[in-house]
Design a protein around this motif. Sequence first.
Motif, PDB file in Angstrom:
ATOM      1  N   UNK A 106     -36.769 -28.854 -42.117  1.00 14.86           N
ATOM      2  CA  UNK A 106     -37.085 -27.441 -42.291  1.00 14.86           C
ATOM      3  C   UNK A 106     -38.333 -27.241 -43.162  1.00 14.86           C
ATOM      4  N   UNK A 107     -38.803 -28.325 -43.787  1.00 16.58           N
ATOM      5  CA  UNK A 107     -40.008 -28.251 -44.611  1.00 16.58           C
ATOM      6  C   UNK A 107     -41.177 -28.784 -43.787  1.00 16.58           C
ATOM      7  N   UNK A 108     -41.963 -27.866 -43.237  1.00 13.39           N
ATOM      8  CA  UNK A 108     -43.032 -28.254 -42.312  1.00 13.39           C
ATOM      9  C   UNK A 108     -44.073 -29.166 -42.951  1.00 13.39           C
ATOM     10  N   UNK A 109     -44.333 -28.955 -44.233  1.00 16.06           N
ATOM     11  CA  UNK A 109     -45.323 -29.802 -44.922  1.00 16.06           C
ATOM     12  C   UNK A 109     -44.850 -31.255 -44.965  1.00 16.06           C
ATOM     13  N   UNK A 110     -43.605 -31.450 -45.423  1.00 13.33           N
ATOM     14  CA  UNK A 110     -43.076 -32.810 -45.530  1.00 13.33           C
ATOM     15  C   UNK A 110     -42.872 -33.435 -44.155  1.00 13.33           C
ATOM     16  N   UNK A 111     -42.364 -32.634 -43.219  1.00 16.41           N
ATOM     17  CA  UNK A 111     -42.122 -33.134 -41.864  1.00 16.41           C
ATOM     18  C   UNK A 111     -43.431 -33.579 -41.210  1.00 16.41           C
ATOM     19  N   UNK A 112     -44.449 -32.741 -41.326  1.00 16.76           N
ATOM     20  CA  UNK A 112     -45.748 -33.085 -40.751  1.00 16.76           C
ATOM     21  C   UNK A 112     -46.340 -34.327 -41.396  1.00 16.76           C
ATOM     22  N   UNK A 113     -46.184 -34.416 -42.718  1.00 21.10           N
ATOM     23  CA  UNK A 113     -46.709 -35.569 -43.451  1.00 21.10           C
ATOM     24  C   UNK A 113     -46.036 -36.858 -42.966  1.00 21.10           C
ATOM     25  N   UNK A 114     -44.713 -36.809 -42.844  1.00 19.02           N
ATOM     26  CA  UNK A 114     -43.976 -37.997 -42.395  1.00 19.02           C
ATOM     27  C   UNK A 114     -44.343 -38.395 -40.973  1.00 19.02           C
ATOM     28  N   UNK A 115     -44.424 -37.404 -40.100  1.00 16.73           N
ATOM     29  CA  UNK A 115     -44.710 -37.708 -38.694  1.00 16.73           C
ATOM     30  C   UNK A 115     -46.112 -38.280 -38.499  1.00 16.73           C
ATOM     31  N   UNK A 116     -47.070 -37.747 -39.262  1.00 19.11           N
ATOM     32  CA  UNK A 116     -48.466 -38.175 -39.085  1.00 19.11           C
ATOM     33  C   UNK A 116     -48.779 -39.475 -39.799  1.00 19.11           C
ATOM     34  N   UNK A 117     -48.158 -39.696 -40.939  1.00 21.06           N
ATOM     35  CA  UNK A 117     -48.615 -40.801 -41.785  1.00 21.06           C
ATOM     36  C   UNK A 117     -47.575 -41.894 -42.001  1.00 21.06           C
ATOM     37  N   UNK A 118     -46.441 -41.817 -41.298  1.00 21.77           N
ATOM     38  CA  UNK A 118     -45.415 -42.837 -41.546  1.00 21.77           C
ATOM     39  C   UNK A 118     -45.937 -44.204 -41.128  1.00 21.77           C
ATOM     40  N   UNK A 119     -46.034 -45.084 -42.104  1.00 19.04           N
ATOM     41  CA  UNK A 119     -46.575 -46.422 -41.890  1.00 19.04           C
ATOM     42  C   UNK A 119     -45.927 -47.331 -42.922  1.00 19.04           C
ATOM     43  N   UNK A 120     -46.239 -48.611 -42.852  1.00 14.67           N
ATOM     44  CA  UNK A 120     -45.686 -49.522 -43.851  1.00 14.67           C
ATOM     45  C   UNK A 120     -46.198 -49.167 -45.246  1.00 14.67           C
ATOM     46  N   UNK A 121     -47.464 -48.763 -45.353  1.00 14.64           N
ATOM     47  CA  UNK A 121     -48.017 -48.399 -46.665  1.00 14.64           C
ATOM     48  C   UNK A 121     -47.261 -47.218 -47.275  1.00 14.64           C
ATOM     49  N   UNK A 122     -46.934 -46.218 -46.451  1.00 15.78           N
ATOM     50  CA  UNK A 122     -46.169 -45.071 -46.943  1.00 15.78           C
ATOM     51  C   UNK A 122     -44.754 -45.506 -47.327  1.00 15.78           C
ATOM     52  N   UNK A 123     -44.134 -46.322 -46.481  1.00 20.33           N
ATOM     53  CA  UNK A 123     -42.796 -46.840 -46.787  1.00 20.33           C
ATOM     54  C   UNK A 123     -42.812 -47.567 -48.135  1.00 20.33           C
ATOM     55  N   UNK A 124     -43.841 -48.391 -48.339  1.00 19.84           N
ATOM     56  CA  UNK A 124     -43.943 -49.170 -49.572  1.00 19.84           C
ATOM     57  C   UNK A 124     -44.069 -48.252 -50.792  1.00 19.84           C
ATOM     58  N   UNK A 125     -44.905 -47.211 -50.691  1.00 25.36           N
ATOM     59  CA  UNK A 125     -45.070 -46.267 -51.812  1.00 25.36           C
ATOM     60  C   UNK A 125     -43.760 -45.547 -52.118  1.00 25.36           C
ATOM     61  N   UNK A 126     -43.087 -45.078 -51.054  1.00 22.63           N
ATOM     62  CA  UNK A 126     -41.804 -44.386 -51.246  1.00 22.63           C
ATOM     63  C   UNK A 126     -40.780 -45.304 -51.907  1.00 22.63           C
ATOM     64  N   UNK A 127     -40.700 -46.536 -51.423  1.00 24.87           N
ATOM     65  CA  UNK A 127     -39.704 -47.482 -51.941  1.00 24.87           C
ATOM     66  C   UNK A 127     -40.008 -47.852 -53.386  1.00 24.87           C
ATOM     67  N   UNK A 128     -41.271 -48.129 -53.692  1.00 27.18           N
ATOM     68  CA  UNK A 128     -41.641 -48.487 -55.065  1.00 27.18           C
ATOM     69  C   UNK A 128     -41.348 -47.338 -56.030  1.00 27.18           C
ATOM     70  N   UNK A 129     -41.650 -46.103 -55.609  1.00 25.77           N
ATOM     71  CA  UNK A 129     -41.391 -44.940 -56.467  1.00 25.77           C
ATOM     72  C   UNK A 129     -39.891 -44.728 -56.631  1.00 25.77           C
ATOM     73  N   UNK A 130     -39.140 -44.881 -55.546  1.00 23.85           N
ATOM     74  CA  UNK A 130     -37.682 -44.752 -55.565  1.00 23.85           C
ATOM     75  C   UNK A 130     -37.080 -45.762 -56.543  1.00 23.85           C
TER      76      UNK A 130
END
Length: 203
Positions: A106-130
């Motif tokens: 329901x959050x278009x900003x986050x949804x668009x960001x995930x759909x456009x940029x989901x990659x291993x680099x993004x996964x790595x940043x999310x996981x490291x921050x988590x």
Amino acid sequence: MMDGDSPLISCSDEYRLIKTYCQKRKKSNTSLMQSACMYRLEAQIGYDQFDNVAEKLSQIADSGLIFDEGLEPDSPVAREANSDVIVKLVDLLKKSGDELNETICSNQELLGYLKKTFSYDLFKKLTQTFITSSVPEFLQARKKREQIALTFEVTSRLKALDLHPMNIVMGYGAQYLQENFTPWVKQHGGWEKAFDDDDEEVH
């Protein structure tokens, strides 16, 4: 850089263990009767050799390791993430639950960001921050089990979003484990032995 969907990744122990973990997490959200039926079926066909390890990882993740509080904008973790979107996504992933998919979709900003940029680099940043939001850097040298459990948990929660093919998300999780934790696991006798006891780790 390995592709999260490569045959080398999808045939690895890390990938198979993530798959078992995600199935276990999904089952925990189904009715008890469905879980019992699925468990009996899997037991009959010897479904997965990693079931015990996945169970121990689930217990670690559920032991109060993940705090629901959002990241403070000025905290070292948020500054290191270097992105408001990463911080927002990690905050949502920490809350998890049934509403996670609905909230992100329901959050278009986050949804668009995930759909456009989901990659291993993004996964790595999310996981490291988590991970860093739950296990401070100064504890990370002796808290490998906790960090590994958090890697499995964030992979499971991202997979639950259904935004990408599940094998991509699980492949990224397996790749992250191989790059960051597999040497430690091997040093401790493999996946089963590394999680065989509850003693505090000594590095």
